[in-house]
Structure formats: C-alpha cells, structure tokens
Design a protein around this motif. Structure first.
Motif, PDB file in Angstrom:
ATOM      1  N   ARG A 189       0.840  -1.208   0.000  1.00 53.73           N
ATOM      2  CA  ARG A 189       0.000   0.000   0.000  1.00 53.73           C
ATOM      3  C   ARG A 189       0.872   1.254   0.000  1.00 53.73           C
ATOM      4  O   ARG A 189       1.891   1.296   0.686  1.00 53.73           O
ATOM      5  CB  ARG A 189      -0.878   0.037   1.259  1.00 53.73           C
ATOM      6  N   ASP A 190       0.459   2.252  -0.709  1.00 57.26           N
ATOM      7  CA  ASP A 190       1.079   3.595  -0.657  1.00 57.26           C
ATOM      8  C   ASP A 190       2.591   3.582  -0.854  1.00 57.26           C
ATOM      9  O   ASP A 190       3.296   4.407  -0.265  1.00 57.26           O
ATOM     10  CB  ASP A 190       0.813   4.270   0.711  1.00 57.26           C
ATOM     11  N   THR A 191       3.104   2.676  -1.662  1.00 54.72           N
ATOM     12  CA  THR A 191       4.575   2.643  -1.779  1.00 54.72           C
ATOM     13  C   THR A 191       5.117   3.879  -2.487  1.00 54.72           C
ATOM     14  O   THR A 191       6.319   4.138  -2.434  1.00 54.72           O
ATOM     15  CB  THR A 191       5.053   1.379  -2.520  1.00 54.72           C
ATOM     16  N   SER A 192       4.211   4.647  -3.129  1.00 60.08           N
ATOM     17  CA  SER A 192       4.685   5.896  -3.758  1.00 60.08           C
ATOM     18  C   SER A 192       5.234   6.849  -2.690  1.00 60.08           C
ATOM     19  O   SER A 192       6.014   7.746  -2.996  1.00 60.08           O
ATOM     20  CB  SER A 192       3.556   6.571  -4.528  1.00 60.08           C
ATOM     21  N   LEU A 193       4.832   6.638  -1.435  1.00 56.12           N
ATOM     22  CA  LEU A 193       5.351   7.488  -0.352  1.00 56.12           C
ATOM     23  C   LEU A 193       6.837   7.272  -0.138  1.00 56.12           C
ATOM     24  O   LEU A 193       7.491   8.040   0.571  1.00 56.12           O
ATOM     25  CB  LEU A 193       4.622   7.189   0.967  1.00 56.12           C
TER      26      LEU A 193
ATOM     27  N   HIS B   3      11.012   9.013  -2.485  1.00 61.47           N
ATOM     28  CA  HIS B   3      12.201   9.824  -2.162  1.00 61.47           C
ATOM     29  C   HIS B   3      12.634   9.676  -0.710  1.00 61.47           C
ATOM     30  O   HIS B   3      13.443  10.468  -0.223  1.00 61.47           O
ATOM     31  CB  HIS B   3      11.915  11.297  -2.452  1.00 61.47           C
ATOM     32  N   VAL B   4      12.059   8.714  -0.009  1.00 66.27           N
ATOM     33  CA  VAL B   4      12.353   8.594   1.423  1.00 66.27           C
ATOM     34  C   VAL B   4      12.788   7.171   1.775  1.00 66.27           C
ATOM     35  O   VAL B   4      12.189   6.202   1.318  1.00 66.27           O
ATOM     36  CB  VAL B   4      11.114   8.968   2.282  1.00 66.27           C
ATOM     37  N   THR B   5      13.814   7.069   2.610  1.00 62.61           N
ATOM     38  CA  THR B   5      14.196   5.811   3.234  1.00 62.61           C
ATOM     39  C   THR B   5      13.751   5.907   4.692  1.00 62.61           C
ATOM     40  O   THR B   5      14.014   6.922   5.343  1.00 62.61           O
ATOM     41  CB  THR B   5      15.727   5.626   3.190  1.00 62.61           C
TER      42      THR B   5
ATOM     43  N   PHE C   3       1.492  10.724   7.826  1.00 64.23           N
ATOM     44  CA  PHE C   3       1.511  12.108   7.344  1.00 64.23           C
ATOM     45  C   PHE C   3       2.949  12.574   7.144  1.00 64.23           C
ATOM     46  O   PHE C   3       3.296  13.169   6.124  1.00 64.23           O
ATOM     47  CB  PHE C   3       0.796  13.070   8.311  1.00 64.23           C
ATOM     48  N   THR C   4       3.783  12.297   8.136  1.00 58.21           N
ATOM     49  CA  THR C   4       5.165  12.794   8.070  1.00 58.21           C
ATOM     50  C   THR C   4       5.910  12.162   6.900  1.00 58.21           C
ATOM     51  O   THR C   4       6.673  12.835   6.197  1.00 58.21           O
ATOM     52  CB  THR C   4       5.888  12.528   9.410  1.00 58.21           C
ATOM     53  N   LEU C   5       5.651  10.880   6.678  1.00 52.14           N
ATOM     54  CA  LEU C   5       6.279  10.202   5.543  1.00 52.14           C
ATOM     55  C   LEU C   5       5.850  10.871   4.227  1.00 52.14           C
ATOM     56  O   LEU C   5       6.683  11.162   3.365  1.00 52.14           O
ATOM     57  CB  LEU C   5       5.879   8.713   5.557  1.00 52.14           C
ATOM     58  N   LYS C   6       4.555  11.127   4.095  1.00 59.22           N
ATOM     59  CA  LYS C   6       4.045  11.744   2.859  1.00 59.22           C
ATOM     60  C   LYS C   6       4.623  13.158   2.703  1.00 59.22           C
ATOM     61  O   LYS C   6       5.087  13.532   1.628  1.00 59.22           O
ATOM     62  CB  LYS C   6       2.516  11.802   2.900  1.00 59.22           C
TER      63      LYS C   6
ATOM     64  N   TYR D 237      10.900  16.470  -0.109  1.00 59.69           N
ATOM     65  CA  TYR D 237      12.220  15.954   0.260  1.00 59.69           C
ATOM     66  C   TYR D 237      13.337  16.905  -0.143  1.00 59.69           C
ATOM     67  O   TYR D 237      14.328  17.075   0.571  1.00 59.69           O
ATOM     68  CB  TYR D 237      12.447  14.554  -0.318  1.00 59.69           C
ATOM     69  N   ARG D 238      13.141  17.578  -1.309  1.00 55.56           N
ATOM     70  CA  ARG D 238      14.203  18.494  -1.763  1.00 55.56           C
ATOM     71  C   ARG D 238      14.388  19.629  -0.769  1.00 55.56           C
ATOM     72  O   ARG D 238      15.512  20.018  -0.456  1.00 55.56           O
ATOM     73  CB  ARG D 238      13.839  19.081  -3.137  1.00 55.56           C
ATOM     74  N   ASP D 239      13.258  20.173  -0.277  1.00 53.18           N
ATOM     75  CA  ASP D 239      13.323  21.267   0.709  1.00 53.18           C
ATOM     76  C   ASP D 239      14.102  20.817   1.932  1.00 53.18           C
ATOM     77  O   ASP D 239      14.976  21.528   2.435  1.00 53.18           O
ATOM     78  CB  ASP D 239      11.913  21.666   1.185  1.00 53.18           C
TER      79      ASP D 239
END
Ligand SMILES: [Zn+2]
Length: 585
Positions: free
Chosen positions: A125-129, A132-134, A314-317, A323-325
């Motif tokens: 589920r929601d792997t698009s989250l 850019h994040v590990t 929420f924080t992951l999303k 992520y760039r910011d």
C-alpha cells in the motif's frame, strides 16, 4: 462457458477475499489481539525478521547490544533496496527515523510502526510514499526495560494489558541521556544517528497528566534551540498541514503542554524549548527536525496506536513530497552552524519561560472540580465527563538564562579521556596535538559550586559560577583540539561550556577539579599567617574584610587559616580551574 460478466464478477469476488486473507496472515500481534496487547521483545523481533524475509524493500539489522545482552533492532525500508546510509544518501533520499519504546511502557510507536512497515513492505500500500524517502525504524530502543513486562508498569494507563518498564536495566532513563550518554544503549544510538544522519526524526511516547480531549499532543522544536530557518520552515510548512491532516482523520491534536500549576488547566499553559538531554531537543540541536509524539494515556490503546500511525504516515508523505526542501534546509543549517557567522552570534541556552508574555489559546479539555482532600489536605482534581473548551493564556516566550560567545576551538588535555571519547560518540571531529605545545588560551575559574542533594540519573547535578581569564598553558601531546567549524557546533558548546545545564560539568564529570587535595595543618598556618601579616600588613585588612563578608566561614579556624594558605605559593594553582581551554583566534 462462463460469460464475460461472470468472469469479471468472479475476479471481484475473489480479489477482496484474497486481500483480506493476506491482511489476516500479516496481522501484527497487536492487531490480532484487537489492540488489547503489545508484543514482547522476541515476538517483535520475530515479526521484524519475517517482514524482512518476505519483503523486497525491508531489511532487518541490529545496531548494538544492551547490558542484558539483547540486540537493539532496526528495520530499514527503501523501495530501491538502498539499505545502507551511503546508498540512500547517494541516491538523494531523505531519511526518516522513527523511534519507539525509549519508554517501553509507552509502546504505541512500536505497534504503529510495525503496521506501517507491513502495509508498505508486504501489502504494497502507498509505496509511492517511498519514492524519495528511506525509513529507518527502531521498534524497541530500551530493550531491557521492555522485558520488565507486567500489568503494573503504568498506573491508570488505558492499555495495553501489559507493557514494559520506563528505564533500562541500569535504571537509567534513556530520554535524559542524549548528552551525557552514560547508557550503552545510548552510545549505540549515537553511532546509529551519526551513521544515518537522518533528515527527520520522530520519537513516540504516551503522556499522563491532566485529562483533555486530545488523543495526541506533539512537540516540534522550532527555536531558539535549533537552526532559525529550519524552525521557520517547520512552523510554516509542517505544523499547519499536519494539524489539518490529523483533524481530517478525526484526531484532535495540540502542542505538548504543561500546566503552570500541575493538573490545573485554568492556571494556564506553558511550553519551553526542549533541553538537549531529551530526544527531540538533542535532534534539534543537531539541526534536524525532531518531533515528539505524546498520545494521551487515558485514551483507548487502539486510538493511541492509530493516531500515532496517522502522524507517521503524514510525516512520511510530507517528507516525500518536500524531500528536496528538507535536504536543502538541513544542509544549509549544517553549513551555517559550521560557519564563522554562527560563531559571531551569542549562543543562548538554559531556557526558561517569560512570566508576562502569553498568547490566548483555546484548549479542549474536560470540565473538572477541585475538592479539598480530607485525606491529605491537598487539592483533589476531579475530572467530569463534560467536554469543555477553556480559553487560556499560553506562556511560550523562551528566555535564555545564560549565553556565551563561542570560541573557534576548544582544547582538551589528554587526561580527560572520557570527555574526548564521549565527544567522539556524538560524531564530533577533532585533531590531536602531536607534541607538547604551549598555547595562550581563555580559561574559566569556577566558583560557588552547588551540587544537588539528590541523585538524578545516577549523578548529582552541579551548577557553578564562572570567570574568564587568559593563561599561557602547556598542553601535552595527545590534547584534543575541537574546532567549531562543524555542524555539531551547538552540541559541542552545550557539552563543554560549564554554565550549560547540558554540559559534562553539570553532570559531574569535572568534580575532581573542585576538590582541594593539598592543605596545611592549623598549627603550621597559625605561625605562617603571622609571618605573612608581618611582611604584608595589608593582608590583615583584607582578611578582616573577608571575615565580615563571610561570617559563617569566620567561625571556622581551619577555613580562616586556609584563607592564608590560599595566598601562599603552596596553594594548588589548578584548583577550581576548568581544564578545557577556549581559543578564539
Ligand atoms: Zn515517554
């Protein structure tokens, strides 16, 4: 022959059942008990390993060993299988670090984190989250405390049925240990933090205190104990979006609060920048967002786990979207903290809160009445079932009690081995003198030492007064030179400036410096004092003045004669001299 419609129907019929079956097979321990129970250490590790074995995007690692010989577990989730910090950083990923069970009696973060990893890593589920994040996740930090498992570890907490104990096997509270790093678990944590250098950190807890409607309160350090721009970014971009998201999900949230009078909301609220001995204060001092989650102990365990899970999601999303910011702002904060510009600012610390500046806020609590206890004579706060919105002053203006102009370097003589070792644990870089060198340094003379008369985390806290002076001093080969030209400059200063309440000195690492080890017998000093007065008659005037200013001491013969002894060349010139030099050129 089956009709086309029939086939479609069959697919629709089979698919949900299949998903449901997979979900069931992968129910976490907590879910399978309908949020009544939380898994033990072995069950947790087993589930973590199962996740890693069955998911392409999850790895299980261990990052240290506890005093009772338990491994400290770590789960890593990365959709490109970048399971090392080098790979993840190189790929430009933002690293989200989630920590649970630093206080094992407060295990929501463990149960929420396992659900999050299962949902993404196994159920897809929601792997698009994860684009850019590990995510790195410590399901249980205080592993030994976690296994001091029982019904009676958190009085009045609304589940789970049994849980772990607050402190480690050595009875240390890890959430007071981030600076002094006494616990082996904390030393392992610091190595892990240095290695991953995360871009966002979350620590998960449960709070007690007064009753109120919020399922969850949070603290996110935005200043003045962290980088100014990072704080402003979080204030503007993270907090409002997070509060809105949580409200949409049906969870009331509010900043973590303290009441000016314990238990009494009407007394008003106050909030302070977190000290660096606490997880979120420490991470803030290292220029990273540090979010503290505190669910409310009186809410059912399921609500506490689910609200924690929502905030993690929420924080992951948010981190994935921005992520760039975060990479840029964190990098900028590190660069600024390393710069000469930062050292030109006065570093403020030891914050308290203004008694006069407040803002009015709406606080969603429960009505309550106060009765005088016939048992204790104290105030008995009795919460009533009626929800009530209180209009309250929130005292949140931080005032620094101390400040210091930073040097360019600190220099630490080699005999202070443990100080050097602990600085290195914090990832602080240093160089060493390869020969004895005489240097002009700024030193502190310490006076008026006051030790706390009770033990706190195994130590008696110390406060001192300081006076600066310049000295040419021989530093032996092996002395450590710590430049402030590094991202950890704030941590270095907070650990080494004696006035800082987070300093090694305040934790008692330098007590011996304040101990007079040579002295003179009174019968010897009675005659030497007379000779001294004969040679320098003004000494007597000074002595009389000192006696008048210190009438208590003037009652003690030994102290009076020690006053004379201090004026002789026999007196230890290193007594009360803080041995770490400051070099500002
Ligand atoms: Zn806690």
């Amino acid at each position: 022959m089956k009709s086309f419609v029939g086939i479609i129907f069959c697919i629709f019929l089979i698919l949900p059942i299949k998903i449901f079956a997979t979900d069931l097979k992968w129910a976490t321990y907590c879910e399978s008990t309908d949020y009544k129970r939380t898994p033990r250490y072995n069950e947790t590790i087993q589930f973590c390993k199962l996740l890693a074995e069955n998911s392409q995007i999850i790895a299980y690692k261990e990052f240290g060993i506890s005093p009772q010989r338990r491994s400290l577990p770590l789960l890593i989730m990365d959709k490109d299988r970048y399971f090392t910090a080098e790979q993840a950083h190189q790929a430009g990923k933002a690293i989200l670090m989630i920590q649970a069970c630093i206080h094992p009696g407060e295990p929501e973060g463990k149960d929420a984190g396992l659900i999050l990893f299962r949902n993404l890593g196994i159920l897809g589920r929601d792997t698009s989250l994860l684009r850019h994040v590990t995510v790195i996740f410590i399901p249980i930090f205080n592993v030994d405390g976690h296994e001091r498992f029982g019904h009676y570890n958190r009085i009045n907490q609304n589940g789970p049925e049994e849980m772990g104990w607050r402190t480690t096997a050595q009875n240390l509270n890890l959430n007071r240990d981030f600076m002094k790093a006494d616990a082996p678990e904390m030393q392992a944590w610091l190595r892990l933090f240095n290695y991953w250098n995360p871009d966002f950190f979350i620590d998960t807890h449960t709070t007690d205190g007064a009753d109120y409607q919020y399922a969850l309160t949070y603290s996110l350090e935005t200043g003045p104990n962290t980088d100014l721009f990072l704080g402003q970014y979080l204030q503007k971009h993270y907090i409002p979006a997070m509060e809105m998201y949580m409200a949409e999900k049906g969870y009331k949230v509010f900043p973590y609060v303290n009441f000016r009078q314990w238990h009494d909301p009407r007394s008003g609220l106050y909030s302070l920048p977190a000290s660096a001995m606490l997880s979120h204060g420490y991470v803030a001092a290292r220029n990273r967002p540090g979010l503290l989650i505190e669910t409310h102990m009186l809410k059912p365990y399921k609500i506490r786990v689910m609200s924690t899970l929502e905030l993690l999601q929420f924080t992951l999303k948010h981190l994935n979207d921005n992520y760039r910011d975060y990479l840029q702002i964190n990098h900028q904060a590190d660069t600024y903290t390393s710069s000469a510009e930062f050292r030109k600012q006065i570093l403020k610390f030891n914050f308290t809160v203004s008694n006069t500046d407040s803002v009015m806020v709406n606080f969603e609590g429960y009505d309550y009445k106060i009765e005088e206890s016939d048992l204790t004579g104290g105030k008995w706060f009795i919460y009533l079932p009626q929800a009530k919105v209180f209009r309250l002053p929130n005292f949140n203006k931080a005032i620094a009690q101390d400040s210091v102009l930073l040097p360019n370097y600190y220099i630490i003589p080699p005999e202070w081995t443990e100080i050097i070792r602990r600085l290195q644990l914090h990832g602080i870089k240093m160089e060493f003198l390869n020969q004895d060198t005489t240097l002009e340094v700024e030193l502190y003379r310490l006076s008026n030492p006051q030790w706390s008369n009770f033990s706190f985390e195994g130590r008696n806290r110390l406060t001192v007064k300081t006076e600066k002076f310049i000295e040419r001093r021989l530093y032996p080969a092996g002395s450590a030179i710590v430049s402030l030209e590094q991202p950890n400059a704030r941590i270095i200063a907070l650990l080494l400036e004696p006035l800082s309440s987070d300093s090694f000195l305040s934790w008692g690492f330098f007590n011996t410096v304040l101990e007079q080890k040579e002295y003179a017998e009174t019968y010897v000093m009675e005659s030497i004092a007379r000779q001294m007065i004969q040679q320098q008659p003004e000494l007597l005037v000074q002595f009389q003045a000192w006696k008048e200013q210190n009438p208590q001491m003037a009652k003690d013969q030994w102290i009076q004669l020690n006053w004379f002894y201090r004026q002789t060349p026999y007196f230890d010139q290193n007594l009360n001299k803080y041995p770490i030099g400051r070099i500002s050129h």
